[in-house]
Design a protein around this motif. Structure first.
Motif, PDB file in Angstrom:
ATOM      1  N   LEU A  71       8.231  11.231 -15.457  1.00 18.81           N
ATOM      2  CA  LEU A  71       8.689  10.557 -14.238  1.00 18.81           C
ATOM      3  C   LEU A  71       7.525  10.377 -13.270  1.00 18.81           C
ATOM      4  O   LEU A  71       7.351   9.286 -12.691  1.00 18.81           O
ATOM      5  N   ASP A  72       6.708  11.383 -13.082  1.00 15.61           N
ATOM      6  CA  ASP A  72       5.565  11.292 -12.166  1.00 15.61           C
ATOM      7  C   ASP A  72       4.557  10.247 -12.648  1.00 15.61           C
ATOM      8  O   ASP A  72       3.980   9.518 -11.836  1.00 15.61           O
ATOM      9  N   VAL A  73       4.371  10.159 -13.968  1.00 19.01           N
ATOM     10  CA  VAL A  73       3.449   9.162 -14.519  1.00 19.01           C
ATOM     11  C   VAL A  73       3.953   7.758 -14.209  1.00 19.01           C
ATOM     12  O   VAL A  73       3.186   6.879 -13.788  1.00 19.01           O
ATOM     13  N   HIS A  74       5.247   7.529 -14.390  1.00 14.40           N
ATOM     14  CA  HIS A  74       5.807   6.205 -14.125  1.00 14.40           C
ATOM     15  C   HIS A  74       5.814   5.884 -12.629  1.00 14.40           C
ATOM     16  O   HIS A  74       5.600   4.738 -12.231  1.00 14.40           O
ATOM     17  N   ILE A  75       6.067   6.895 -11.803  1.00 16.98           N
ATOM     18  CA  ILE A  75       6.017   6.687 -10.344  1.00 16.98           C
ATOM     19  C   ILE A  75       4.618   6.263  -9.936  1.00 16.98           C
ATOM     20  O   ILE A  75       4.428   5.318  -9.147  1.00 16.98           O
ATOM     21  N   ALA A  76       3.603   6.936 -10.472  1.00 20.69           N
ATOM     22  CA  ALA A  76       2.216   6.611 -10.130  1.00 20.69           C
ATOM     23  C   ALA A  76       1.872   5.187 -10.557  1.00 20.69           C
ATOM     24  O   ALA A  76       1.228   4.433  -9.805  1.00 20.69           O
ATOM     25  N   ALA A  77       2.294   4.801 -11.757  1.00 19.64           N
ATOM     26  CA  ALA A  77       2.012   3.444 -12.242  1.00 19.64           C
ATOM     27  C   ALA A  77       2.721   2.406 -11.383  1.00 19.64           C
ATOM     28  O   ALA A  77       2.152   1.351 -11.049  1.00 19.64           O
ATOM     29  N   LEU A  78       3.966   2.690 -11.012  1.00 22.62           N
ATOM     30  CA  LEU A  78       4.729   1.743 -10.198  1.00 22.62           C
ATOM     31  C   LEU A  78       4.117   1.595  -8.811  1.00 22.62           C
ATOM     32  O   LEU A  78       4.008   0.477  -8.282  1.00 22.62           O
ATOM     33  N   ARG A  79       3.692   2.694  -8.225  1.00 23.09           N
ATOM     34  CA  ARG A  79       3.024   2.625  -6.911  1.00 23.09           C
ATOM     35  C   ARG A  79       1.779   1.739  -6.993  1.00 23.09           C
ATOM     36  O   ARG A  79       1.534   0.911  -6.112  1.00 23.09           O
ATOM     37  N   ARG A  80       0.999   1.933  -8.050  1.00 21.74           N
ATOM     38  CA  ARG A  80      -0.239   1.172  -8.196  1.00 21.74           C
ATOM     39  C   ARG A  80       0.056  -0.320  -8.331  1.00 21.74           C
ATOM     40  O   ARG A  80      -0.617  -1.156  -7.721  1.00 21.74           O
ATOM     41  N   LYS A  81       1.069  -0.653  -9.102  1.00 19.21           N
ATOM     42  CA  LYS A  81       1.380  -2.057  -9.309  1.00 19.21           C
ATOM     43  C   LYS A  81       1.995  -2.717  -8.079  1.00 19.21           C
ATOM     44  O   LYS A  81       1.828  -3.924  -7.856  1.00 19.21           O
ATOM     45  N   LEU A  82       2.701  -1.938  -7.273  1.00 20.62           N
ATOM     46  CA  LEU A  82       3.257  -2.478  -6.031  1.00 20.62           C
ATOM     47  C   LEU A  82       2.173  -2.699  -4.978  1.00 20.62           C
ATOM     48  O   LEU A  82       2.402  -3.390  -3.985  1.00 20.62           O
ATOM     49  N   GLY A  83       0.988  -2.111  -5.190  1.00 17.12           N
ATOM     50  CA  GLY A  83      -0.151  -2.364  -4.312  1.00 17.12           C
ATOM     51  C   GLY A  83      -0.291  -1.419  -3.146  1.00 17.12           C
ATOM     52  O   GLY A  83      -1.254  -1.519  -2.383  1.00 17.12           O
ATOM     53  N   ASP A  84       0.666  -0.498  -2.970  1.00 14.78           N
ATOM     54  CA  ASP A  84       0.590   0.447  -1.847  1.00 14.78           C
ATOM     55  C   ASP A  84       1.412   1.673  -2.226  1.00 14.78           C
ATOM     56  O   ASP A  84       2.625   1.565  -2.456  1.00 14.78           O
ATOM     57  N   PRO A  85       0.795   2.865  -2.291  1.00 10.84           N
ATOM     58  CA  PRO A  85       1.530   4.063  -2.710  1.00 10.84           C
ATOM     59  C   PRO A  85       2.669   4.438  -1.763  1.00 10.84           C
ATOM     60  O   PRO A  85       3.601   5.137  -2.164  1.00 10.84           O
ATOM     61  N   SER A  86       2.608   3.934  -0.506  1.00  9.16           N
ATOM     62  CA  SER A  86       3.646   4.310   0.452  1.00  9.16           C
ATOM     63  C   SER A  86       4.976   3.596   0.194  1.00  9.16           C
ATOM     64  O   SER A  86       5.976   3.888   0.864  1.00  9.16           O
ATOM     65  N   TRP A  87       5.012   2.670  -0.770  1.00 14.26           N
ATOM     66  CA  TRP A  87       6.282   2.072  -1.151  1.00 14.26           C
ATOM     67  C   TRP A  87       7.267   3.138  -1.631  1.00 14.26           C
ATOM     68  O   TRP A  87       8.471   3.045  -1.393  1.00 14.26           O
ATOM     69  N   ILE A  88       6.747   4.143  -2.351  1.00 16.50           N
ATOM     70  CA  ILE A  88       7.606   5.193  -2.909  1.00 16.50           C
ATOM     71  C   ILE A  88       7.184   6.525  -2.312  1.00 16.50           C
ATOM     72  O   ILE A  88       6.090   7.017  -2.578  1.00 16.50           O
ATOM     73  N   GLU A  89       8.061   7.095  -1.511  1.00 16.77           N
ATOM     74  CA  GLU A  89       7.757   8.353  -0.826  1.00 16.77           C
ATOM     75  C   GLU A  89       8.253   9.539  -1.650  1.00 16.77           C
ATOM     76  O   GLU A  89       9.380   9.526  -2.156  1.00 16.77           O
ATOM     77  N   ASN A  90       7.398  10.538  -1.775  1.00 17.19           N
ATOM     78  CA  ASN A  90       7.768  11.767  -2.471  1.00 17.19           C
ATOM     79  C   ASN A  90       8.406  12.728  -1.476  1.00 17.19           C
ATOM     80  O   ASN A  90       7.756  13.165  -0.524  1.00 17.19           O
ATOM     81  N   ILE A  91       9.678  13.033  -1.659  1.00 18.29           N
ATOM     82  CA  ILE A  91      10.368  14.009  -0.811  1.00 18.29           C
ATOM     83  C   ILE A  91      10.265  15.348  -1.524  1.00 18.29           C
ATOM     84  O   ILE A  91      10.974  15.614  -2.489  1.00 18.29           O
TER      85      ILE A  91
END
Length: 262
Positions: free
Chosen positions: A214-234
């Motif tokens: 899950l963390d690997v996919h979250i990291a890839a998705l953040r990178r592709k969206l262009g800004d890591p702040s799109w997905i916040e880690n609670i």
């Protein structure tokens, strides 16, 4: 104390077409859906269902007397994008997969409760409609037709039917699991999804593989969206999706035109 789901699943005034030949199933189902505020039209054959005016939601039995429900689903999909939930006693994985591949939005096996079905109707409706976060208008269901297929969350656009994703109108290429992960987080923008909820939804219920995936996919998705702040880690809970509040972000460089998630 048990929860009052009638308060949670408030009436939505939705026109539902139930295609079901067994009155022992249909009559209590129609009555139960009426209690939740739905308007229900009952068709006992596939032909009658296909001849009915287009609703906002179709509940489709597979075991019909005149034609297979799979064929009804196929016929509906050739002319409409109306959401379809299959309801059936068939327990074959082949039937479930075939129905979903032909365009059904969900699948519920008999026996089931009305409250479970209402929850599934609401979930399918959330996935199908636009849920803007930037003040845009929410398209309405008119005669069962969705005014817009794409969900907009700030500069992010997600089209579930074509699996097309854009940020600031620029298309981005997502792998299948990355797209499914994004859709899961986008079902309720701003709300926190627990790690287990995401694993159950995007992978499978009771997923037993490494949670690191899950963390690997979250990291890839953040990178592709262009800004890591799109997905916040609670921390200790999960993740939430929300538009970045900083300077305009663009999709990550190095990814060509969107080619679909296969």
């Amino acid at each position: 104390m048990p929860h009052d789901l009638s308060a949670v699943c408030e009436p939505v005034g939705m026109h539902v077409l139930l295609i079901e030949d067994d009155d022992r199933v249909a009559e209590p189902l129609v009555e139960g859906l009426h209690r939740f505020g739905f308007t229900v039209e009952h068709a006992r054959t596939g032909a009658d269902g296909l001849a009915a005016a287009e609703p906002a939601m179709v509940l489709l039995d597979l075991g019909l007397p005149d034609m297979d429900g799979i064929d009804v689903c196929r016929a509906l999909r050739t002319r409409s994008s109306v959401p379809i939930i299959m309801i059936t006693a068939r327990d074959s994985e082949v039937d479930r997969v075939l129905g979903l591949e032909l365009g059904a939005d969900d699948y519920v096996s008999k026996p089931f409760g009305v409250r479970e079905l209402v929850a599934r109707i609401r979930a399918v409706t959330r996935r199908a409609r636009t849920v803007p976060v930037d003040g845009g208008s929410v398209p309405s269901l008119s005669g069962g037709n969705l005014v817009c297929d794409a969900q907009r969350i700030g500069p992010l656009s997600i089209d579930r039917r074509t699996r097309r994703v854009c940020v600031h109108e620029a298309p981005i290429a997502l792998a299948p699991k990355e797209f499914d992960l994004l859709v899961c987080l986008a079902e309720d923008p701003g709300a926190v999804c627990s790690r287990q909820q995401i694993l159950d939804s995007v992978w499978e219920p009771n997923y037993f593989g490494p949670t690191k995936t899950l963390d690997v996919h979250i990291a890839a998705l953040r990178r592709k969206l262009g800004d890591p702040s799109w997905i916040e880690n609670i921390r200790g809970i999960g993740f939430r999706l929300a538009p970045p509040t900083g300077p305009r972000a663009s999709p990550a460089a190095g990814f060509g035109p969107w080619q679909g998630a296969r």
